[in-house]
Design an enzyme around this catalytic site. Structure first.
Site, PDB file in Angstrom:
ATOM      1  CG  HIS A   1      -2.440  -1.015   0.547  1.00  0.00           C
ATOM      2  ND1 HIS A   1      -3.317   0.206  -0.197  1.00  0.00           N
ATOM      3  CD2 HIS A   1      -2.688  -1.977   0.552  1.00  0.00           C
ATOM      4  CE1 HIS A   1      -3.798  -0.257  -0.345  1.00  0.00           C
ATOM      5  NE2 HIS A   1      -4.052  -1.974   0.275  1.00  0.00           N
TER       6      HIS A   1
ATOM      7  CB  CYS B   1     -10.180  -1.122  -9.233  1.00  0.00           C
ATOM      8  SG  CYS B   1     -10.062  -1.512  -7.898  1.00  0.00           S
TER       9      CYS B   1
HETATM   10  C1  PEP Z   1      -6.453  -4.698  -5.210  1.00  0.00           C
HETATM   11  O1  PEP Z   1      -7.056  -5.768  -3.746  1.00  0.00           O
HETATM   12  O2  PEP Z   1      -6.988  -5.506  -5.888  1.00  0.00           O
HETATM   13  C2  PEP Z   1      -7.469  -3.358  -4.333  1.00  0.00           C
HETATM   14  C3  PEP Z   1      -7.714  -2.308  -4.990  1.00  0.00           C
HETATM   15  O3  PEP Z   1      -7.352  -3.353  -3.058  1.00  0.00           O
HETATM   16  P1  PEP Z   1      -6.534  -2.630  -1.810  1.00  0.00           P
HETATM   17  O4  PEP Z   1      -4.965  -2.541  -2.814  1.00  0.00           O
HETATM   18  O5  PEP Z   1      -6.603  -1.411  -1.507  1.00  0.00           O
HETATM   19  O6  PEP Z   1      -5.963  -4.033  -1.133  1.00  0.00           O
END
Ligand code: PEP
Ligand code: MG
Length: 592
Positions: free
Chosen positions: A188, A500
């Site tokens: 993240h 996404c």
């Molecule tokens: C994912 O897991 O691909 C996603 C978009 O959620 P995050 O990156 O916020 O876990």
């Protein structure tokens, strides 16, 4: 001069002085001995002063990004800080009980926690909650941290960094680059750096031993290389390269005005992922179809507190006014996204623990106000969708739908408007729900594939661990087959499916997704122009055929090589862009 190698995770060039992230925990024992009281009281006073400064600045930041109304809560907290009684009570504990400053604060937090659980009145609860919040901030400030310094133009060097710290640093001034030991492509903190176009290299072993504070650094985020103490000539060459790259990127933005259509006329939609509402203004102006993923947990991570229903209502409403459509994802808390304000259990394996919807189902006091705020915000323009993270099975979908219906019922009773036809969808990021995608599609209005988590769980490799995260290769045939299956099933049921996860933000991968049948993409804002360029310069039917051939190959590496070769032959201009933005990373990563 020396060169350090790591993994390239966010491209671009960053030039600046090394600045280490310091976050030493305070080391006072719980009890002190007689004679040490004055020292503890002094530490406490200093921490209170520091907290006051922080709150003042946070207030200004929130006022300028979210507006004056959102900063009111901080006025209330500043008032609490001025209350002499708070300091008196803490001082008394230090003097009478010989508690260290930390212990005195902890005892007071426990006391307020006890009061909190008994109070029913909403406003009183909020107040008790504010006091606890303040105490936690003071406690944090008893330790040494340089998080709140100005990071603009420096290169952040750290063994590891939390997403909340990254968010905080960026809010204090955009750094030139990040150099980390720990992390991966979809960790993240790295996703945030990418959203802001901040070059990042991870996996630099013993980074804190190899770089000294204040040393000049050139970070080449395209090559995964850090030059320590570069020569004058190197600095001027890299400055020139940085300028050229910037000019190219600016020019590329022109393409955002063109229609979203592949070379052979297949329409697609291109949305963005956002973490902070303050990003929205600039992004909306550049041109996008909307927000495909609003990671609302960052509202908590940045402010280190839970925004109230009313505060959330305003944030979601404002966003809905800036964009044609927005998808608001419920707080995806847990794993590395935690705040001190909320109770989390210690977990041996947090990535597989109580995160996302699991946490929300067991903390309905967090879930309901958010669902209500989203519903209420949807009333105005009817362009908001609600999405849940980390759904594992069909029962959870049913429970989610019940919560939404329940919240709608409450609002009806209270005479508060909402969009009766609001679309409710889920993230597909846990393999079990990916396998049941057609049954999930029958229950919800839309699906959004979170490739970051889905790859981590499919390949059993921690996305945040630089030693194994390269295994999370979205071009692996196992993963491509699963994607093709999911896209087909969703389309059979005429349900919208988007991606996404960061896969959609990588140029070659975006073209692959197009070939797999995907039409809806939600990408990192800084990658929007390049993804638009790629998708509008290739033919859907060509990509489809190439993917069919690629799927017969044995590994992600072979698929990547094959596709790059084909791109070079058929779309040489796009190939050059792909090579520029995505590179052979050190031979260590398997993806492009
Ligand atoms: C994912 O897991 O691909 C996603 C978009 O959620 P995050 O990156 O916020 O876990
Ligand atoms: Mg996820």
């Amino acid at each position: 001069m020396k060169v350090l190698k790591g993994q390239a995770v966010v491209g671009g060039i960053g030039i600046g002085k090394a600045k280490f992230l310091k976050r030493e925990k305070s080391i006072s024992p719980p009890k002190i001995i007689k004679g040490e009281e004055a020292e503890q009281i002094l530490r406490l006073e200093r921490a209170i002063e520091k907290t006051r400064g922080e709150l003042e600045e946070l207030k200004q930041h929130i006022e300028s990004t979210l507006g004056k109304e959102h900063a009111l809560i901080l006025d209330a907290q500043l008032l609490i800080l001025q209350d002499r009684k708070l300091l008196e009570e803490l001082t008394e504990r230090i003097i009478k009980d010989l508690d260290s400053a930390e212990r005195a604060i902890k005892a007071l937090i426990e006391k307020y926690h006890g009061i909190f659980s008994q109070v029913e009145d909403y406003h009183l609860r909020e107040k008790v909650h504010d006091i606890e919040d303040i105490l936690r901030r003071i406690e944090k400030n008893l330790g040494e941290t340089n998080l709140d310094e100005n990071w603009a133009q420096s290169v952040v060097v750290a063994k590891s960094i939390f997403p909340s710290e990254t968010a905080y640093i960026i809010s204090r001034g955009r750094p030139e680059a990040f150099v980390l030991e720990f992390g991966g492509e979809t960790y993240h903190a790295v996703i945030l750096a990418r959203a802001y176009g901040i070059p990042t290299v991870v996996g630099v072993e013993n980074v804190e031993g190899k770089i000294r504070e204040g040393e000049d650094l050139v970070v080449n985020g395209d090559e995964g290389v850090v030059i320590v103490s570069p020569t004058r000539i190197q600095i001027s060459n890299y400055k020139a390269l940085k300028q050229t790259l910037w000019e190219e990127k600016e020019k590329l933005k022109e393409i955002l005005k063109e229609p979203n259509e592949t070379l052979d006329g297949v329409p697609f939609s291109l949305l963005v992922n956002i973490e902070f509402p303050s990003e929205a203004e600039a992004i909306a102006k550049e041109g996008t179809d909307g927000v495909g993923l609003f990671r609302t947990e960052y509202l908590l991570l940045l402010g280190q507190r839970v925004p109230s229903e009313e505060e959330q209502l305003e944030i979601y409403t404002e966003l809905s006014e800036k964009f044609r459509q927005i998808t608001v994802r419920l707080f995806d808390l847990g794993a590395e996204k935690r705040i001190a304000d909320l109770p989390f259990h210690e977990e041996e394996n947090p990535a597989m623990g109580e995160r996302g919807i699991r946490y929300l189902f067991s903390h309905k006091d967090l879930l309901y106000p958010q669902v209500r705020a989203i519903l209420r915000a949807s009333a105005r323009r009817r362009n908001i969708k609600l999405m849940a993270p980390m759904i594992t099975n069909l029962d959870e979908i049913k429970e989610l739908l019940l919560v939404v219906e329940d919240a709608k019922g409450q609002l009806r009773m209270e005479g508060k408007p909402y969009d009766e036809k609001i679309k409710v969808g889920i993230m597909v990021e846990v393999p079990s729900i990916a396998m049941l995608v057609e049954r999930a599609a029958k229950l919800v209005d839309f699906l959004s594939v979170g490739t970051n988590d889905l790859t981590q769980y499919i390949f059993a490799a921690d996305r945040a661990n630089e030693r194994v995260s390269p295994l999370c290769n979205p071009l692996d045939p196992a993963f491509l087959k699963l994607l093709r299956f999911m896209i087909k099933k969703a389309r059979d049921y005429k349900k919208e499916i988007s991606v996404c996860g960061e896969m959609a933000s990588r140029p070659l991968h975006a073209a692959v997704l197009l070939g797999l049948g995907l039409r809806d993409f939600s990408v990192s804002p800084a990658m929007l122009p390049i993804i638009k360029k790629v998708l509008s310069s290739v033919e859907e039917n060509v990509m489809r055929r190439k993917i069919n051939t690629a799927l017969r190959l044995a590994s992600g590496r072979e698929i990547e090589k094959y596709l790059l070769r084909e791109m070079e032959k058929i779309y040489p201009e796009i190939y050059r862009w792909i090579r520029r933005v995505c590179h052979e990373k050190n031979g260590k990563t398997l993806g492009v």
